[in-house]
Design a protein around this motif. Structure first.
Motif, PDB file in Angstrom:
ATOM      1  N   ARG A  74       5.382  83.468 -41.894  1.00  0.00           N
ATOM      2  CA  ARG A  74       4.582  82.296 -42.267  1.00  0.00           C
ATOM      3  C   ARG A  74       4.314  81.421 -41.041  1.00  0.00           C
ATOM      4  N   ASN A  75       5.317  81.278 -40.179  1.00  0.00           N
ATOM      5  CA  ASN A  75       5.108  80.494 -38.958  1.00  0.00           C
ATOM      6  C   ASN A  75       3.986  81.093 -38.106  1.00  0.00           C
ATOM      7  N   ALA A  76       3.957  82.426 -38.035  1.00  0.00           N
ATOM      8  CA  ALA A  76       2.897  83.086 -37.269  1.00  0.00           C
ATOM      9  C   ALA A  76       1.534  82.786 -37.874  1.00  0.00           C
ATOM     10  N   GLY A  77       1.483  82.765 -39.201  1.00  0.00           N
ATOM     11  CA  GLY A  77       0.228  82.423 -39.856  1.00  0.00           C
ATOM     12  C   GLY A  77      -0.178  80.985 -39.574  1.00  0.00           C
ATOM     13  N   MET A  78       0.799  80.061 -39.573  1.00  0.00           N
ATOM     14  CA  MET A  78       0.473  78.654 -39.309  1.00  0.00           C
ATOM     15  C   MET A  78      -0.059  78.462 -37.891  1.00  0.00           C
ATOM     16  N   ARG A  79       0.428  79.259 -36.947  1.00  0.00           N
ATOM     17  CA  ARG A  79      -0.064  79.115 -35.568  1.00  0.00           C
ATOM     18  C   ARG A  79      -1.545  79.482 -35.450  1.00  0.00           C
ATOM     19  N   HIS A  80      -2.026  80.316 -36.349  1.00  0.00           N
ATOM     20  CA  HIS A  80      -3.432  80.711 -36.324  1.00  0.00           C
ATOM     21  C   HIS A  80      -4.294  79.868 -37.270  1.00  0.00           C
ATOM     22  N   ALA A  81      -3.676  78.974 -38.041  1.00  0.00           N
ATOM     23  CA  ALA A  81      -4.413  78.235 -39.074  1.00  0.00           C
ATOM     24  C   ALA A  81      -5.301  77.161 -38.459  1.00  0.00           C
ATOM     25  N   ARG A  82      -6.467  76.974 -39.070  1.00  0.00           N
ATOM     26  CA  ARG A  82      -7.407  75.936 -38.642  1.00  0.00           C
ATOM     27  C   ARG A  82      -7.808  75.010 -39.792  1.00  0.00           C
ATOM     28  N   GLY A  83      -7.352  75.292 -40.987  1.00  0.00           N
ATOM     29  CA  GLY A  83      -7.785  74.528 -42.159  1.00  0.00           C
ATOM     30  C   GLY A  83      -7.155  73.157 -42.239  1.00  0.00           C
ATOM     31  N   ASP A  84      -7.751  72.328 -43.074  1.00  0.00           N
ATOM     32  CA  ASP A  84      -7.195  70.996 -43.322  1.00  0.00           C
ATOM     33  C   ASP A  84      -5.838  71.097 -44.017  1.00  0.00           C
ATOM     34  N   TYR A  85      -5.737  72.037 -44.952  1.00  0.00           N
ATOM     35  CA  TYR A  85      -4.515  72.178 -45.746  1.00  0.00           C
ATOM     36  C   TYR A  85      -4.014  73.612 -45.689  1.00  0.00           C
ATOM     37  N   LEU A  86      -2.686  73.739 -45.722  1.00  0.00           N
ATOM     38  CA  LEU A  86      -2.024  75.042 -45.714  1.00  0.00           C
ATOM     39  C   LEU A  86      -1.630  75.415 -47.135  1.00  0.00           C
ATOM     40  N   VAL A  87      -1.985  76.616 -47.529  1.00  0.00           N
ATOM     41  CA  VAL A  87      -1.603  77.155 -48.834  1.00  0.00           C
ATOM     42  C   VAL A  87      -0.841  78.446 -48.581  1.00  0.00           C
ATOM     43  N   PHE A  88       0.366  78.551 -49.113  1.00  0.00           N
ATOM     44  CA  PHE A  88       1.189  79.747 -48.926  1.00  0.00           C
ATOM     45  C   PHE A  88       1.177  80.584 -50.199  1.00  0.00           C
ATOM     46  N   LEU A  89       1.080  81.885 -50.016  1.00  0.00           N
ATOM     47  CA  LEU A  89       1.053  82.805 -51.151  1.00  0.00           C
ATOM     48  C   LEU A  89       1.759  84.088 -50.735  1.00  0.00           C
ATOM     49  N   ASP A  90       2.751  84.499 -51.522  1.00  0.00           N
ATOM     50  CA  ASP A  90       3.445  85.748 -51.220  1.00  0.00           C
ATOM     51  C   ASP A  90       2.548  86.943 -51.552  1.00  0.00           C
ATOM     52  N   GLY A  91       2.771  88.053 -50.863  1.00  0.00           N
ATOM     53  CA  GLY A  91       1.890  89.201 -50.967  1.00  0.00           C
ATOM     54  C   GLY A  91       1.887  89.895 -52.307  1.00  0.00           C
ATOM     55  N   ASP A  92       2.849  89.597 -53.179  1.00  0.00           N
ATOM     56  CA  ASP A  92       2.848  90.216 -54.508  1.00  0.00           C
ATOM     57  C   ASP A  92       2.480  89.220 -55.605  1.00  0.00           C
ATOM     58  N   ASP A  93       2.074  87.999 -55.226  1.00  0.00           N
ATOM     59  CA  ASP A  93       1.637  86.992 -56.193  1.00  0.00           C
ATOM     60  C   ASP A  93       0.124  86.832 -56.121  1.00  0.00           C
ATOM     61  N   THR A  94      -0.433  86.025 -57.013  1.00  0.00           N
ATOM     62  CA  THR A  94      -1.889  85.823 -57.038  1.00  0.00           C
ATOM     63  C   THR A  94      -2.207  84.365 -57.325  1.00  0.00           C
ATOM     64  N   LEU A  95      -3.380  83.944 -56.853  1.00  0.00           N
ATOM     65  CA  LEU A  95      -3.931  82.651 -57.249  1.00  0.00           C
ATOM     66  C   LEU A  95      -4.672  82.810 -58.568  1.00  0.00           C
ATOM     67  N   THR A  96      -4.601  81.798 -59.410  1.00  0.00           N
ATOM     68  CA  THR A  96      -5.359  81.830 -60.662  1.00  0.00           C
ATOM     69  C   THR A  96      -6.827  81.514 -60.370  1.00  0.00           C
ATOM     70  N   PRO A  97      -7.743  81.941 -61.239  1.00  0.00           N
ATOM     71  CA  PRO A  97      -9.167  81.638 -61.009  1.00  0.00           C
ATOM     72  C   PRO A  97      -9.409  80.140 -60.857  1.00  0.00           C
ATOM     73  N   HIS A  98     -10.256  79.772 -59.908  1.00  0.00           N
ATOM     74  CA  HIS A  98     -10.667  78.390 -59.652  1.00  0.00           C
ATOM     75  C   HIS A  98      -9.512  77.505 -59.174  1.00  0.00           C
ATOM     76  N   ALA A  99      -8.402  78.098 -58.736  1.00  0.00           N
ATOM     77  CA  ALA A  99      -7.265  77.286 -58.309  1.00  0.00           C
ATOM     78  C   ALA A  99      -7.623  76.418 -57.108  1.00  0.00           C
ATOM     79  N   LEU A 100      -8.293  76.993 -56.106  1.00  0.00           N
ATOM     80  CA  LEU A 100      -8.601  76.222 -54.907  1.00  0.00           C
ATOM     81  C   LEU A 100      -9.606  75.110 -55.194  1.00  0.00           C
TER      82      LEU A 100
END
Length: 747
Positions: A74-100
């Motif tokens: 996750r730290n490696a991902g944060m070093r590449h992040a450019r967004g206003d907000y950070l959203v973390f999601l594990d690789g076996d989970d999912t976002l619900t429709p229209h969540a963002l």
């Protein structure tokens, strides 16, 4: 710069990674970047990430040279992040429709807080989805944003990174990062919440947390569970770094003690030879970070003391004794109730051996309410057209006064009620029948349903966990198999019922019996009802009836009704039904507890709703309908709709509160366009609602008449006139937000 940086670490999740990444990229809010981190996974995770990156430019793949674990990934991902907000999601989970989109709206609404905490649901391999039991702590009432001191209960939520989005600048400024090892979320979650200067909550399921049958970290026996001690050392080191955080030490000590207890008592986590060593470290940590005199319930202090002293056997014995005592207490308390229940069941079995009585009919409505809805209309028709049949109404004693003279009043759970359930030939209901019912040969079960379907129902809810709740679909289908007749108001209802409730019943398209009163009531009836409700003479009464939001754990007002009334002026009155926390005063009347929905419709001059099926009934009354569809996308995502309200509305549409005010201030609520839309809607959904729907049903089902009654076409019907239609037009003044502004409207 994207709005969201969604960071997904991947390690040995190839079976689930496609679904995970697709749930992000298919969001209706596209302003995002997806940073997928291949943590040197030995399976095909890296290849899957590259495939998605080649397909969608928003995917930014990151490959780590060697496996580092969830936190460093996750730290490696944060070093590449450019967004206003950070959203973390594990690789076996999912976002619900229209969540963002929902997150973006809530962030904007609450003034860009440092942290936004949202809800999740556990999803199982069986397809079952269970919402977080602690979700009540995410209620959106009260001021927002706030600080942790205002809502300390947030520390009792599960310690995970993926149930919150954090402002990237806040994370960078505070130097927050994930540590290596197991339980890496612990030294992230607590510092994030304690350091945040502004926090907001969102009472909506945004993540589906997959419960894998095998292979999860917490279900694997390993000495790496000892990492939990290092993680709490980091948490308390963070506390010690800032004297202002000392107030949280007792709370975190208790949370740590409870967490360590869980790890120790879960046999699947620690190898057999490691338990004694783990307990020694538990004792050391509890002594090191103990806060003497910290307030806590006596059982909690006792549990922590026993572990601190190493008396784990005593702890297990007391725990077992407590469980046995609770069970014995429940059995003791249940004994009289169990005996009564057994006697009633025996009584029901005996009654089922006796003949079915063809001159008996039992009626009830969903929720056990008083006389009303479609069963109420049918009960009156039974007495008028088949007087040889004695009717009974099943409801709790609190609603006995709502049942008119005529039917016998029966309370569920009594011997008289079970006698009727076992021996009445006709059983009429609009929802789920009594679980005790064992339908007999010779009994006729009439299912009226509770209106024309708008939101998804029945088997269509299998893909809608937020709306389905804990629906037992197998039991639902068994109940459908007991239906003999299903009443339908129109062809749309017929096609829907037969698909979502597949069974061997007969569908009877006869209209909506509960709307018969609309065609029979007179202007004098309307005037009397308005006087009962306290509606001033000459006022325009708006019936406001919003739909239930399945994605909200705690229902809250959708409209600021006091503001709406201020803007519309003194001539308008609102009858609010099903609106939580409404403060009834003056021209705002709370009618939620009124048992007769038809009376409310007759007393009003127009209906304001969003996704309530009441609009289909009201269309038959031929009075104006205004839809407020501000969160239509969220409703469609959570439950789904059978009718495209934007393409085929029953009247004027308003997509915001200000638009709704403008619709009434400008007269669009009842102009020629609204009238034409309502006429088309009525023709499609109210073809049989001419005041004889209940008579059609009784003549066909009870009297056996095969020749249907003629139907009066919509143009020939004369429903009860609205009071506003007889009032003399006058001018109203609508004050705008910047001061009074005269708006001329003939109401």
């Amino acid at each position: 710069m994207p709005r969201f940086s969604v960071i997904v670490p991947a390690y040995q999740v190839q079976a689930y990674l496609h679904e995970c990444l697709e749930s992000v990229l298919s969001q209706s809010y596209p302003d995002l970047e997806l940073i997928a981190v291949d943590d040197a996974s030995p399976d095909a995770c890296g290849d899957i990430i590259e495939e998605f990156a080649a397909r969608d430019g928003r995917v930014r793949p990151v490959r780590l040279p060697e496996n580092q674990g969830l936190g460093p990934a996750r730290n490696a991902g944060m070093r590449h992040a450019r967004g206003d907000y950070l959203v973390f999601l594990d690789g076996d989970d999912t976002l619900t429709p229209h969540a963002l989109r929902t997150l973006a709206d809530r962030l904007k609404e609450t003034g860009e807080p440092d942290v936004l905490v949202y809800d999740y649901a556990r999803t199982y391999w069986t397809g079952e989805a269970v919402r977080n039991q602690a979700a009540a702590r995410l209620g959106e009432r009260g001021p927002a944003p706030f600080r942790l001191a205002d809502r300390p209960e947030l520390l009792n939520l599960m310690m995970v990174a993926w149930n919150k989005t954090c402002r990237r600048e806040f994370v960078r400024r505070r130097g927050l990062a994930f540590p290596p090892g197991f339980y890496e979320d612990t030294p992230w979650t607590y510092p994030v919440l304690m350091a945040a200067e502004s926090i907001a909550t969102l009472d909506r399921v945004c993540v589906h947390y997959r419960q894998r049958r095998r292979g999860s970290i917490l279900g694997t026996a390993s000495d790496r569970h000892f990492d939990v001690f290092d993680q709490y050392d980091r948490v308390f080191a963070f506390l010690d770094s800032d004297p202002a955080l000392a107030r949280w030490r007792p709370v975190l000590y208790r949370r740590m003690a409870d967490h360590l207890t869980v790890v120790f008592t879960r046999r699947a986590r620690l190898p057999r030879g490691s338990r004694a060593a783990f307990l020694r470290q538990v004792r050391a940590h509890l002594r090191r970070y103990r806060v003497p005199g910290a307030p806590a319930p006596l059982p909690v202090r006792l549990r922590h003391a026993l572990l601190r002293l190493g008396l784990h056997r005593t702890y297990h014995c007391l725990r077992l004794a407590s469980a046995l005592a609770r069970r014995a207490g429940r059995l003791t308390g249940r004994a009289p109730r169990a005996a009564r229940s057994a006697a009633l069941r025996l009584h029901y079995r005996v009654q089922r051996l006796l003949p079915v009585r063809a001159d008996r009919a039992l009626f009830a409505v969903d929720g056990g309410g008083g006389h009303g809805c479609n069963p109420g209309a049918l009960e009156r028709a039974f007495r008028d057209l088949a007087p040889h049949i004695r009717t009974a109404w099943a409801t709790g004693r609190a609603h006995h006064h709502d049942v008119p003279p005529g039917p016998r009043r029966l309370s569920p759970g009594t011997a008289a009620y079970l006698t009727a359930l076992a021996r009445a030939k006709y059983l009429v209901h609009n929802g789920a029948t009594d679980p005790l019912l064992v339908k007999r040969r010779g009994q006729v079960l009439v299912q009226t349903r509770a209106g024309t379907p708008l939101g998804h129902l029945g088997l269509d809810l299998q893909e809608r966990p937020a709306a389905a709740g804990r629906t037992d679909f197998a039991r639902l289908l068994r109940e459908v198999d007991s239906w003999d007749w299903v009443l339908s108001a129109n062809r749309h209802s017929t096609l829907t019922w037969e698909r979502v409730f597949p069974g061997g019943y007969t569908t009877l398209e006869c209209g909506q019996p509960r709307t018969d009163v609309f065609q029979r009531a007179t202007a004098a009836d309307v005037a009397r009802l308005r006087e009962v409700f306290g509606i001033p003479q000459g006022a325009v009464a708006l019936l406001y009836a919003p739909a239930h939001r399945d994605w909200w754990r705690t229902q809250r007002p959708v409209l600021d009704l006091e503001r709406v009334l201020r803007r519309l002026g003194p001539r308008f009155v609102v009858l609010a039904r099903g609106v939580p926390d409404v403060r009834a005063a003056g021209r705002l009347l709370d009618v939620t507890g009124h048992p007769d929905l038809a009376a409310l419709c007759l007393a009003s001059d127009a209906l304001v709703t969003d996704y309530s099926p009441l609009m289909f009934d009201y269309a038959g009354l031929d009075r104006p309908i205004v839809l407020h569809t501000e969160d239509l996308q969220a409703y469609e995502a959570a439950r789904g709709t059978y009718v495209d309200l934007c393409s085929f509305p029953p009247g004027a549409l308003a997509r915001s509160e200000d638009e709704l005010i403008g619709v009434f201030a400008g007269g669009q609520w009842r102009d020629s366009r609204a009238t034409a839309l309502r006429a088309a809607f009525r023709e499609r959904f109210c073809p049989y609602d001419d005041g004889r729907a209940a008579e059609r049903a009784v003549r066909r089902i009870v009297l056996g008449e095969s020749e249907p009654l003629p139907v009066v076409p919509p143009a020939g019907r004369r429903p009860a006139p609205a009071a506003a239609a007889r009032a003399r037009p006058q001018l109203v003044t609508v004050p705008g937000p910047a001061g009074p502004r005269a708006v001329t409207d003939r109401h």
